[in-house]
Write a protein that holds these residues in place. Sequence first.
Motif, PDB file in Angstrom:
ATOM      1  N   TYR A 135       0.855  -1.197   0.000  1.00 23.97           N
ATOM      2  CA  TYR A 135       0.000   0.000   0.000  1.00 23.97           C
ATOM      3  C   TYR A 135       0.881   1.233   0.000  1.00 23.97           C
ATOM      4  CZ  TYR A 135      -3.243  -3.467   1.871  1.00 23.97           C
ATOM      5  OH  TYR A 135      -3.995  -4.590   2.051  1.00 23.97           O
ATOM      6  N   ALA A 136       0.335   2.310  -0.536  1.00 23.42           N
ATOM      7  CA  ALA A 136       1.049   3.583  -0.486  1.00 23.42           C
ATOM      8  C   ALA A 136       0.060   4.670  -0.101  1.00 23.42           C
ATOM      9  CB  ALA A 136       1.674   3.903  -1.840  1.00 23.42           C
ATOM     10  N   GLN A 137       0.544   5.596   0.701  1.00 22.12           N
ATOM     11  CA  GLN A 137      -0.315   6.678   1.154  1.00 22.12           C
ATOM     12  C   GLN A 137       0.343   8.002   0.819  1.00 22.12           C
ATOM     13  OE1 GLN A 137      -1.384   6.349   5.264  1.00 22.12           O
ATOM     14  NE2 GLN A 137      -2.579   8.230   5.246  1.00 22.12           N
ATOM     15  N   ARG A 138      -0.477   9.004   0.533  1.00 25.66           N
ATOM     16  CA  ARG A 138       0.082  10.316   0.255  1.00 25.66           C
ATOM     17  C   ARG A 138       0.709  10.887   1.502  1.00 25.66           C
ATOM     18  NH1 ARG A 138      -4.294  13.373  -2.970  1.00 25.66           N
ATOM     19  NH2 ARG A 138      -4.821  13.835  -0.841  1.00 25.66           N
ATOM     20  N   GLY A 139       1.796  11.636   1.309  1.00 24.01           N
ATOM     21  CA  GLY A 139       2.520  12.167   2.447  1.00 24.01           C
ATOM     22  C   GLY A 139       1.937  13.460   2.960  1.00 24.01           C
ATOM     23  N   HIS A 140       2.662  14.060   3.882  1.00 22.06           N
ATOM     24  CA  HIS A 140       2.241  15.332   4.448  1.00 22.06           C
ATOM     25  C   HIS A 140       3.251  16.390   4.056  1.00 22.06           C
ATOM     26  CE1 HIS A 140      -0.853  13.449   6.783  1.00 22.06           C
ATOM     27  NE2 HIS A 140       0.002  12.473   7.044  1.00 22.06           N
ATOM     28  N   GLY A 141       2.934  17.625   4.402  1.00 27.36           N
ATOM     29  CA  GLY A 141       3.880  18.703   4.168  1.00 27.36           C
ATOM     30  C   GLY A 141       4.233  18.787   2.705  1.00 27.36           C
ATOM     31  N   LYS A 142       5.523  18.879   2.431  1.00 31.54           N
ATOM     32  CA  LYS A 142       5.899  19.125   1.046  1.00 31.54           C
ATOM     33  C   LYS A 142       5.711  17.896   0.168  1.00 31.54           C
ATOM     34  CE  LYS A 142      10.815  18.281   1.730  1.00 31.54           C
ATOM     35  NZ  LYS A 142      12.148  18.853   1.717  1.00 31.54           N
ATOM     36  N   ARG A 143       5.277  16.808   0.801  1.00 30.26           N
ATOM     37  CA  ARG A 143       4.996  15.615   0.003  1.00 30.26           C
ATOM     38  C   ARG A 143       3.508  15.390  -0.164  1.00 30.26           C
ATOM     39  NH1 ARG A 143       8.553  11.176   2.986  1.00 30.26           N
ATOM     40  NH2 ARG A 143      10.627  11.675   2.189  1.00 30.26           N
ATOM     41  N   SER A 144       2.707  16.442   0.025  1.00 29.60           N
ATOM     42  CA  SER A 144       1.270  16.174   0.060  1.00 29.60           C
ATOM     43  C   SER A 144       0.714  15.699  -1.277  1.00 29.60           C
ATOM     44  CB  SER A 144       0.500  17.376   0.612  1.00 29.60           C
ATOM     45  OG  SER A 144       0.795  18.517  -0.145  1.00 29.60           O
TER      46      SER A 144
ATOM     47  N   PRO B 155      -6.913   8.287   1.093  1.00 31.18           N
ATOM     48  CA  PRO B 155      -5.579   8.679   0.624  1.00 31.18           C
ATOM     49  C   PRO B 155      -4.656   7.477   0.375  1.00 31.18           C
ATOM     50  CG  PRO B 155      -5.754   9.033   2.984  1.00 31.18           C
ATOM     51  CD  PRO B 155      -7.092   8.532   2.534  1.00 31.18           C
ATOM     52  N   VAL B 156      -5.167   6.278   0.611  1.00 27.41           N
ATOM     53  CA  VAL B 156      -4.325   5.082   0.484  1.00 27.41           C
ATOM     54  C   VAL B 156      -4.633   4.359  -0.820  1.00 27.41           C
ATOM     55  CG1 VAL B 156      -3.755   2.851   1.520  1.00 27.41           C
ATOM     56  CG2 VAL B 156      -4.254   4.813   2.984  1.00 27.41           C
ATOM     57  N   ARG B 157      -3.582   3.885  -1.477  1.00 28.79           N
ATOM     58  CA  ARG B 157      -3.786   3.055  -2.655  1.00 28.79           C
ATOM     59  C   ARG B 157      -3.188   1.676  -2.426  1.00 28.79           C
ATOM     60  NH1 ARG B 157      -3.304   6.177  -8.240  1.00 28.79           N
ATOM     61  NH2 ARG B 157      -4.313   8.114  -7.677  1.00 28.79           N
TER      62      ARG B 157
ATOM     63  N   GLU C 288       9.900   8.511  -8.796  1.00 25.07           N
ATOM     64  CA  GLU C 288       9.766   7.215  -9.482  1.00 25.07           C
ATOM     65  C   GLU C 288       8.751   6.314  -8.779  1.00 25.07           C
ATOM     66  OE1 GLU C 288      13.267   4.750 -11.463  1.00 25.07           O
ATOM     67  OE2 GLU C 288      13.989   5.982  -9.791  1.00 25.07           O
ATOM     68  N   LEU C 289       8.869   6.270  -7.437  1.00 29.22           N
ATOM     69  CA  LEU C 289       7.945   5.441  -6.665  1.00 29.22           C
ATOM     70  C   LEU C 289       6.520   5.956  -6.830  1.00 29.22           C
ATOM     71  CD1 LEU C 289      10.053   4.964  -3.411  1.00 29.22           C
ATOM     72  CD2 LEU C 289       9.157   3.115  -4.821  1.00 29.22           C
ATOM     73  N   ASP C 290       6.364   7.275  -6.786  1.00 33.43           N
ATOM     74  CA  ASP C 290       5.053   7.897  -6.929  1.00 33.43           C
ATOM     75  C   ASP C 290       4.436   7.513  -8.277  1.00 33.43           C
ATOM     76  OD1 ASP C 290       3.015  10.015  -6.104  1.00 33.43           O
ATOM     77  OD2 ASP C 290       3.713  10.820  -8.022  1.00 33.43           O
ATOM     78  N   ARG C 291       5.247   7.578  -9.310  1.00 33.87           N
ATOM     79  CA  ARG C 291       4.771   7.228 -10.643  1.00 33.87           C
ATOM     80  C   ARG C 291       4.373   5.755 -10.691  1.00 33.87           C
ATOM     81  NH1 ARG C 291       9.239   8.173 -13.928  1.00 33.87           N
ATOM     82  NH2 ARG C 291       9.400  10.166 -12.873  1.00 33.87           N
ATOM     83  N   TRP C 292       5.216   4.924 -10.066  1.00 34.85           N
ATOM     84  CA  TRP C 292       4.929   3.487 -10.075  1.00 34.85           C
ATOM     85  C   TRP C 292       3.598   3.209  -9.370  1.00 34.85           C
ATOM     86  CZ3 TRP C 292       3.812  -0.838  -7.384  1.00 34.85           C
ATOM     87  CH2 TRP C 292       4.028  -2.058  -8.044  1.00 34.85           C
ATOM     88  N   VAL C 293       3.408   3.842  -8.223  1.00 41.50           N
ATOM     89  CA  VAL C 293       2.184   3.635  -7.447  1.00 41.50           C
ATOM     90  C   VAL C 293       0.958   4.036  -8.272  1.00 41.50           C
ATOM     91  CG1 VAL C 293       0.864   4.481  -5.457  1.00 41.50           C
ATOM     92  CG2 VAL C 293       3.278   3.831  -5.183  1.00 41.50           C
TER      93      VAL C 293
END
Lengths: 328, 530
Positions: B405-414, B462-464, B447-452
Motif C-alpha cells: 500500500y502507499a499513502q500520500r505524504g504530508h507537508g511538502k509531500r502532500s 488517501p491510500v492506494r 519514481e515510486l510515486d509514478r509506479w504507485v
Amino acid sequence: MRTDESGLYCEPGGFHIDPQRVVERAIVTHGHGDHARPNNRKVLATEATLDIMRLRLGVAAGDTLQPLAYGETLRIGEVDVCLVPAGHVLGSAQVVLEYGGSRIVVSGDYKRRRDPTCAGFEVVTCDVFITEATFALPVFRHPPDTEEIDKLLASLDLFPERAHLVGVYGLGKCQRVIALLREAGYDRPIYLHGALQTLCEFYEAQGVALGPLRYATARDGKEMAGEIVLAPPSALKEVWSRRMPNPRTAMASGWMRVRQRARQRLVELPLIISDHADWDELTQTLTEVEAGEIWVTHGREEALVHWAAQRGLKARALSLAGFEDEAE
Amino acid sequence: MRAFARLLDDLVFMPSRNGKLALIEDYLKRVPDPHRGWGLSALTGDLSFHAAKPAMIRTLVEERTDPELFRLSYDYVGDMAETCALMWPGDGHGEAPRLGEIVDTLNRTGRSEVAGVLRGWLDRMNATERWALIKLVTGGMRVGVSARLAKTAFSRAFDRDLDTVEELWHALDPPFAELFAWVEGRAEKPDVANAPVMRPFMLAHPLEEGEELDPSEFLAEWKWDGVRVQLVRRGAERRVYSRTGDDISAAFPDVIEAYDFDGIVDGELLVRAADGGVAPFNHLQQRLNRKTVSAKMMARYPAFVRLYDILVAGEEDLRELPLIERRQRLEEAVAGMDPIRFDISEILTPASWEEIAEMRQRAREAELEGLMLKRRDSAYQGGRVKGLWFKWKRDPLTADVVLMYAQRGHGKRSSFYSDYTFGAWRDGELVPVGKAYFGFTDAELAELDRWVRGHTIQRFGPVREVEKALVLEVAFDSVHRSKRHKSGVAMRFPRIKRIRFDKPAKEADHLEAFFKMIGEAGESESVAEK
C-alpha cells in the motif's frame, strides 16, 4: 458547440478552439504551448499570438496563419467570430461567437488585474460563458503583485551574496515580473536564462520596455551574486543553475499560494504572481458576463460549478484533457 | 504581527541553517521590544495559550464559508491551519494587532470570549498573518527552530558569545527585556548566578569508515537510544534540558522530583521496561513533547536517566577535569541518588580494537544505537570538538520486502505517494511487516510515486493498494516481536534503502527471516505489546 477528442468544437463554424490534436481549422486564444499546439492546417489568432507561434514553433505553427485584430468581426461558416483581450499574456484573447441570435464567449486563460505587458480583460456579456478554472478554489486569492515584488527586493537586501534565481514561465510571466520590478524602481540589469531571450526581445519590439537585460548563459556565475536571474522553472533544478553563487530559489506562480505546493518544489522564496484569475476574479467575472449558462474547462471545475449552481446558474464541467495547469 | 508572520513564512521555506539564522537576526534587529522577545519564544515553542484550540478555528471558518467549498479546499491544501487562513473571506487590509498585544490579550481572555477576539483579528489580517496567528494560538509552529538555533541567532545579531547567551537564556523569561537591554548596551548583564541553567552540551563526531582508535586512550560506553539531557539543580529550582536547549521539565516530573543532587549531570533519558531493562524508544516517545503528563502515563512509561557525565557539583565547576576524574566524581554523586530514577552508564573494557568492533556488532538490542568512544583525558567542552568523542553506530539490518500500500505524504509531500506499507511472504501470501516514508532521494520518490499511480488496484481515501510486484530493500535498526501487528514483528526505524525494480516479488523475503533476526538478537518483547 460541443467537445470531441481534440477539444472544443464549433459545429456551425467548422473550427476548434485551442485543439489538443491536429485539426483542419483552429482558433488559438494565446501562445502558451498547451493552447497553441503545432501543425494545425488553418490557424486564426491575434497577430501577436501568431508571431509568438512562429517564434516558438517555426513552420509547425500551421499551414495558413490568419490574423484577426481585437474587436474586428470575421464570419466563419455561419458564425461571427470576434477576439477580445483576455489580459492573460501579450496577444491573449477571448473568443466571442455569435450564431442564431445567441452569444458564446470562450475565455481562454485570463486574469482581471492590471498587467503592464498586455491589454486588459474586457467583459463581454453572453448567453454561455466557457471559463477556465485553473485557480478555482477559494484558497486561491492572489495578493497584490507589488507585495510579492517587495518580498523579492527585501530578500536581495538580506542576502546580497546570493543570486536570486526566479522561476518564471517564458511567455508572459517573465516579462511581467521584469516590468513589475521596473515599476518598483529596480533599475539594475536583470539576468536571463537563454531560453527567455527570444520572447523578451519580441515583447520589447512590441513596445513593452523591459530595461537593461543580460543573458546569464554566457557569463561567469560570480557576476550574478546579489542579482536577479530569471529562468524557466525547469532550469532551476538543472545543471545550468549550479553556476550561480549559492542561489536562492524563487518561483513566480499562483501555485505558490499553497505552502505545501511551494515546498514540494523546493522553492525558498515563493512569489504569488499569477497570470490566471484567482477565485475572486473568477466569481466576479461569472457575475459580470451575466451568462445564464457556465461551462467550466481545465482546472478545479468542481468548486466553480458548485459556486455557480448555488447562485442558480446552469453550470457544468467540460473536463477537457491536455491543459497543463502545472506550468503556470 | 506583520513582521512575525513574514518571518515565520520565510522560515518555513528556508532549508539552510545559515539562512534561518540570517532571517531571525534580521527580525531581532528590526523589531522593537516586547514583540521580538515574544516572537522568539513563539518560535522555540515556549509560548502557549490554553484558551484557543484547533477545533475552535475550524468552527470559526465554517461559520464564514460554504461547507462544500471548505471540503474541496481542505482536500486540496491538506493542512487545516493553512486552509483556514487562506479561505478566510476578506482582504485583510485592516491594521493587524502587534504581537505583544496578541499575547497580552490571549493571556487575559477567557475561553468563552476567545472566539470573538480571534474572529476580530482574522478580519483585520492578511492571509500570511492569519496563518501565523492560527499557528501561534494552536501551538504548532514546526518551522525548524530549536532553542539552540534561536540563541545562536540572538548571539550573532548582537555579537555576543553564545555560551554566555545560553547560560542567561533559561534564567530569564520571555519577552527577555533584560537580555535585549544588555546586548544593546542599555543595562548591565543580568545576574543569574542563582538560576538553574544548563551548560553547552559536549557532542561526538561519527567515527569515519575504517578509522581505528587506540583502546588505551579511550573509554568505551554503549550509546543508548533515548534523549540526551542535562539535569540541573540550583537551590530549590530543578530543570531537565534536552540537547537542543529545550526545557522539557514539565513532561518529566518523575525524574525532576527525584533529582536532589546540587549540581549538573549529563545523561540519557530513557524509559524503564517491565523487566528492569531499557524500553524501546517508542515508549519514550509517548512521554515527549508534552506540556503535562498524567500519573497513568508515568506509571506506564516510567522515565529514568542513565548518567554519562558530571559538569558541576555544588559551587565547583568540574568541566575542565579529565573525563576519568569526572567519572570518579560522577560515581560518588550517583551513589547518593534515587536508584529508581538514576543509574550510571557502564564502562566497557575492550582489550583491543577488534574487540570494540565486535561489541559494536553485538549491539543489537533495540535500546542501543552503537558505541561511544571518549578520550580519557577529555575536558567537557561545548559543541562538537574534533578528536575527543566519537560515536560508532552499528550497521542496520536489511530485508527485501514487497510494496503493498502507499499513502500520500504530508507537508511538502502532500501530492506524493510517499508512505509505503510493505509485506513479507507467509504461506504464499503477503503479510504487512512495516511502513517506511524516508530513505529515498527526491528522484526515487518521484519514481515510486509514478509506479504507485500506474499500478493501483484499489483506493481507500488517501491510500492506494498496488499490484504486489515491486520489491523494496528496507534497512532498519532492529526488529522485535509485536502482538499489535498481524505479522507478529515490528521494526524500529525502517527506511527504504533501495528500489529493486530488477527483483521479482516472488523472491522477496519470507516472514521467517525476520523471526530469525529476532532469534539472533535475543527476545526483546516489551511491555506495550503484552
